[in-house]
Design an enzyme around this catalytic site. Structure first.
Site, short mmCIF file in Angstrom:
data_model
loop_
_atom_site.label_atom_id
_atom_site.label_comp_id
_atom_site.label_asym_id
_atom_site.label_seq_id
_atom_site.Cartn_x
_atom_site.Cartn_y
_atom_site.Cartn_z
N SER A 195 0.85 -1.19 0.00
CA SER A 195 0.00 0.00 0.00
C SER A 195 0.88 1.24 0.00
CB SER A 195 -0.90 0.02 1.24
OG SER A 195 -1.60 1.26 1.34
N TYR B 79 -2.85 -0.30 10.05
CA TYR B 79 -2.79 -0.70 8.64
C TYR B 79 -1.46 -0.23 8.04
CZ TYR B 79 -4.16 -1.12 3.71
OH TYR B 79 -4.23 -1.44 2.38
#
Length: 259
Positions: A142, A155
């Site tokens: 990501s 995250y």
């Protein structure tokens, strides 16, 4: 691109029930690969046969946090079907919340799915690839791994850990000719992304950005589709990327200005 090298090859794709994982599985199946799709959302079968559905995808239940289940499935595939040629690690979760208020369970679950599971899977598959001196691995990271986001601390941290792990694995396996890379998406039109949208203006706000949250918009003025990300995954798996390893390829429309 034809990508004829995928025909009759065995490919594991995790997180393949929806979103990016499903797009990757479908594209590989269309290229003639035997896709072994893992996801916790698939039905639990008493006996795993690896039989493919009409679309060429074998859908298999797997809780990516259970290391013994991972090892068992990988061993079954190698013994009963043949060599695993490629691995695409997509499975991931997002638990929103301030780091100061984040509970222990959400923190541990996030790392279990986003980092620990991929580690155990890569380890199990790479042992076989190393013996054959052949194979390629791609993990979905990501852009949040290198750009902090409010209420996404666990995250971001888990994806940063995943990025470091894949690059370390790539260095270890380079002498065996096995390539390991990451694709780092930004905002992508998936169920995970849509859970962040509070109303019908969510897409527009994602593209335009929100400076009060320290979040830039997307310079290309569009949100990625799952197929946009899958296209890059197939490229990195393919022979066309034969001299690319340890790469973390941003696919975010410029949202993090190349960082």
């Amino acid at each position: 691109m034809a990508y004829s090298e995928f025909k009759n090859k065995r490919v594991i794709v995790t997180g393949a029930h929806q979103g990016i994982g499903l797009a990757v599985a479908k594209q590989l199946a269309m290229k003639g690969a035997h896709v072994l799709a893992f996801d916790i959302a698939f039905s639990v079968e008493k006996e795993i046969t690896f039989e493919a559905d009409n679309d060429g995808i074998s859908r298999i239940h797997l809780d990516i946090t259970k290391s013994e289940n991972i090892k068992g499935l990988v061993n079954q595939i190698e013994l009963n079907l043949g060599p695993i040629d490629y691995l695409v690690s997509v499975a991931g979760i997002l638990r929103m919340g301030s780091l100061l208020e984040h509970n222990e369970r959400d923190w541990l679950d996030t790392f279990d799915v986003n980092c620990h599971g991929p580690f155990f899977l890569c380890q199990a598959v790479a042992h076989y690839m190393k013996q054959r001196r052949n194979g390629a691995i791609v993990a979905i990271g990501s852009n949040a791994a290198s750009t902090s986001r409010l209420n996404m601390g666990s995250y971001c941290a888990s994806k940063a850990a995943l990025t470091a792990m894949i690059k370390g694995l790539a260095l270890e396996l380079a002498q065996d000719g096995i390539r390991c890379n990451l694709v780092a998406p930004g905002s992508t039109d998936t169920p995970m992304q849509r859970q962040l949208w509070q109303d019908d203006t969510g897409l527009e706000k994602t593209i335009s950005g929100n400076l009060s949250d320290y979040k830039l918009g997307i310079p290309l003025k569009r949100i990625a589709s799952s197929d946009d990300i899958a296209d890059v995954v197939l490229f990195l798996l393919s022979h066309q990327a034969r001299h690319i390893t340890m790469e973390n390829l941003l696919v975010d429309g410029g949202a993090t200005l190349g960082h």
